[in-house]
Design a protein around this motif. Structure first.
Motif, mmCIF file in Angstrom:
data_model
loop_
_atom_site.group_PDB
_atom_site.id
_atom_site.type_symbol
_atom_site.label_atom_id
_atom_site.label_comp_id
_atom_site.label_asym_id
_atom_site.label_seq_id
_atom_site.Cartn_x
_atom_site.Cartn_y
_atom_site.Cartn_z
ATOM 1 N N UNK A 235 0.855 -1.173 0.000
ATOM 2 C CA UNK A 235 0.000 0.000 0.000
ATOM 3 C C UNK A 235 0.895 1.228 0.000
ATOM 4 N N UNK A 236 0.375 2.344 0.508
ATOM 5 C CA UNK A 236 1.114 3.587 0.478
ATOM 6 C C UNK A 236 0.893 4.309 -0.838
ATOM 7 N N UNK A 237 1.312 5.581 -0.916
ATOM 8 C CA UNK A 237 1.088 6.379 -2.121
ATOM 9 C C UNK A 237 1.591 5.726 -3.408
ATOM 10 N N UNK A 238 2.736 5.043 -3.363
ATOM 11 C CA UNK A 238 3.281 4.437 -4.579
ATOM 12 C C UNK A 238 2.313 3.429 -5.185
ATOM 13 N N UNK A 239 1.793 2.552 -4.349
ATOM 14 C CA UNK A 239 0.893 1.505 -4.839
ATOM 15 C C UNK A 239 -0.469 2.083 -5.203
ATOM 16 N N UNK A 240 -0.947 3.044 -4.418
ATOM 17 C CA UNK A 240 -2.221 3.668 -4.756
ATOM 18 C C UNK A 240 -2.141 4.312 -6.137
ATOM 19 N N UNK A 241 -1.050 5.009 -6.414
ATOM 20 C CA UNK A 241 -0.879 5.637 -7.724
ATOM 21 C C UNK A 241 -0.849 4.589 -8.836
ATOM 22 N N UNK A 242 -0.119 3.518 -8.611
ATOM 23 C CA UNK A 242 0.035 2.492 -9.653
ATOM 24 C C UNK A 242 -1.236 1.694 -9.888
ATOM 25 N N UNK A 243 -2.110 1.629 -8.880
ATOM 26 C CA UNK A 243 -3.296 0.769 -8.982
ATOM 27 C C UNK A 243 -4.209 1.147 -10.141
ATOM 28 N N UNK A 244 -4.221 2.422 -10.516
ATOM 29 C CA UNK A 244 -5.073 2.840 -11.621
ATOM 30 C C UNK A 244 -4.597 2.317 -12.964
ATOM 31 N N UNK A 245 -3.313 2.043 -13.068
ATOM 32 C CA UNK A 245 -2.728 1.581 -14.326
ATOM 33 C C UNK A 245 -2.590 0.068 -14.367
ATOM 34 N N UNK A 246 -2.621 -0.559 -13.198
ATOM 35 C CA UNK A 246 -2.428 -2.005 -13.126
ATOM 36 C C UNK A 246 -3.615 -2.747 -13.721
ATOM 37 N N UNK A 247 -3.328 -3.800 -14.498
ATOM 38 C CA UNK A 247 -4.360 -4.660 -15.074
ATOM 39 C C UNK A 247 -4.247 -6.046 -14.466
ATOM 40 N N UNK A 248 -5.368 -6.675 -14.208
ATOM 41 C CA UNK A 248 -5.376 -7.996 -13.592
ATOM 42 C C UNK A 248 -4.528 -8.979 -14.392
ATOM 43 N N UNK A 249 -3.689 -9.732 -13.688
ATOM 44 C CA UNK A 249 -2.823 -10.717 -14.330
ATOM 45 C C UNK A 249 -1.448 -10.187 -14.688
ATOM 46 N N UNK A 250 -1.260 -8.865 -14.586
ATOM 47 C CA UNK A 250 0.023 -8.268 -14.915
ATOM 48 C C UNK A 250 0.830 -7.979 -13.650
ATOM 49 N N UNK A 251 2.171 -7.932 -13.766
ATOM 50 C CA UNK A 251 2.989 -7.592 -12.599
ATOM 51 C C UNK A 251 3.130 -6.080 -12.440
ATOM 52 N N UNK A 252 3.587 -5.664 -11.283
ATOM 53 C CA UNK A 252 4.075 -4.308 -11.087
ATOM 54 C C UNK A 252 5.583 -4.414 -10.875
#
Length: 397
Positions: A235-252
């Motif tokens: 969690x934290x700001x980094x993950x919150x920011x990335x969550x909008x771009x993340x697609x199910x099944x893909x890595x971060x």
């Protein structure tokens, strides 16, 4: 007529002061809860640097007109004019010094200036178009108007009044709706994918994070922000920011060293090739740039704990460097609507006029704020979209 959240109250106040006869209808007993609960109770009401690059939408150009006509500087002037003291935090984020209640009181004062009528709690039973008028049936009677502004917010945090009603109305009148999903939301992981890092819950560290790709729904992102390790994942700001771009099944992808700030800059290669480190233990070297618990976890993961740096081969050093600078992990999912701060998707911008927020298919029907397929990055941008979309709508009424 519209809901009395942030965007609804702001739009109503602007329109009322332009001489429009405005009625706000809301089902909530207490208005402005989305403001009251924001920014830890101090309301991150805008961002100094808010611009089109800070928003996700299937049409990246849609936000340009509204943001240009009502930039953050204009809302800041309004806040200052009401005597509200504020301060800047990380990356241009502006917060009230005292309380988010000040922003709510300001919006009500602006509505009062515009002689806006506010009626709540009221339940909307139906909205129908009757010639050039709109008929809004409520449990308190029938209202007719030349225009209806839908400002019901998005799906997150239903406890403060957010609903999908705007999306239902959009569908009713033939507008396309981009399937909504939670955003600015923590990501969850299985024990297998998360590895031994789940033992580091509570640890926070600045990182560089990347998610998404050019061919995906909202493209790709890269942020330098703080990451928080939790018992459920990241969690934290980094993950919150990335969550909008993340697609199910893909890595971060996380660069644990990418956000380190040092006088003169930080050179990752120097860390791994510095001959002065030869007699130091591997975990000690990592602890010079990472929290000690995290440094030991990565040393353990590569089997380097207790080994002097001189004993580590160039191949193993390179593998460790790759692990730290391009750590790839596949989330199991998000923590859902209850933990999400905003909604991705919403009323398709193809069916709206970006200069007025009016439906291209229905004269006098407007959609503003979070119900539209426009989602801001963390840090006051979503409030700025509320003010900007509400402003251009008010001008067009």
């Amino acid at each position: 007529m519209w809901r009395g959240g942030a965007v609804g109250l702001f739009c109503a106040g602007v329109a009322g002061q332009l001489g429009k006869n405005i009625l706000v209808l809301d089902h909530a007993e207490i208005l402005g809860e989305n403001i009251r609960n924001s920014g830890g109770g101090r309301c991150n009401f805008t961002n100094l640097h808010s611009s089109p690059v800070n928003f996700l939408s299937l049409n990246q150009h849609f936000v340009k007109s509204a943001l240009a006509r009502y930039p953050s500087a204009e809302f800041i002037k309004l806040v200052a004019a009401h005597g509200i003291d504020f301060h800047e935090k990380h990356q241009g984020q502006l917060f009230c010094d005292d309380s988010a209640k000040q922003i709510i009181e300001m919006l009500f004062a602006e509505c009062s200036k515009g002689k806006v009528t506010i009626r709540n709690p009221v339940t909307i039973k139906s909205i129908q178009q009757e010639g050039d008028l709109w008929a809004v049936a409520t449990d308190d009677g029938l209202e007719k108007s030349r225009a209806v502004v839908m400002a019901t917010g998005g799906l997150p945090v239903p406890a403060i009044g957010a609903t999908a009603y705007s999306l239902d109305i959009a569908k009713q009148f033939g507008l396309n709706v981009i399937a909504p999903r939670p955003a600015l939301v923590p990501l969850s992981f299985t024990a297998e994918t998360f590895g031994n890092l789940n033992e580091l819950a509570g640890l926070s560290i600045p990182v560089r994070i990347a998610a998404g790709s050019k061919g995906r729904r909202y493209g790709a992102c890269r942020f330098n922000e703080d990451l928080l390790l939790t018992h459920k994942g990241l969690s934290g700001p980094a993950v919150l920011q990335a969550s909008g771009y993340w697609e199910e099944g893909e890595p971060i992808h996380i660069d644990w060293l990418g956000a380190i700030e040092r006088p003169g800059g930080f050179n990752c290669d120097e860390l791994f090739n510095n001959e002065e480190n030869r007699v130091k233990l591997s975990e000690t070297i990592l602890a010079s740039v990472l929290p000690q618990r995290l440094a030991k976890a990565f040393a353990d993961q590569r089997g380097l704990t207790g080994r002097k740096w001189a004993e580590v081969s160039k191949k193993d050093r390179q593998a460790l460097k790759e692990l730290l600078t391009n750590w790839s992990v596949k989330p199991a999912g998000t923590l859902g609507w209850k933990k999400a701060e905003v909604m991705l998707g919403g009323v398709d911008t193809k069916d709206l006029d970006g200069q007025t927020m009016i439906s291209r298919k229905n004269r006098g029907l407007f959609f503003i704020g979070a119900c539209v397929d426009v989602t801001g990055h963390l840090g006051g941008h979503n409030f700025q979209w509320a003010w900007a979309s509400g402003f251009v709508c008010a001008q067009a009424l």
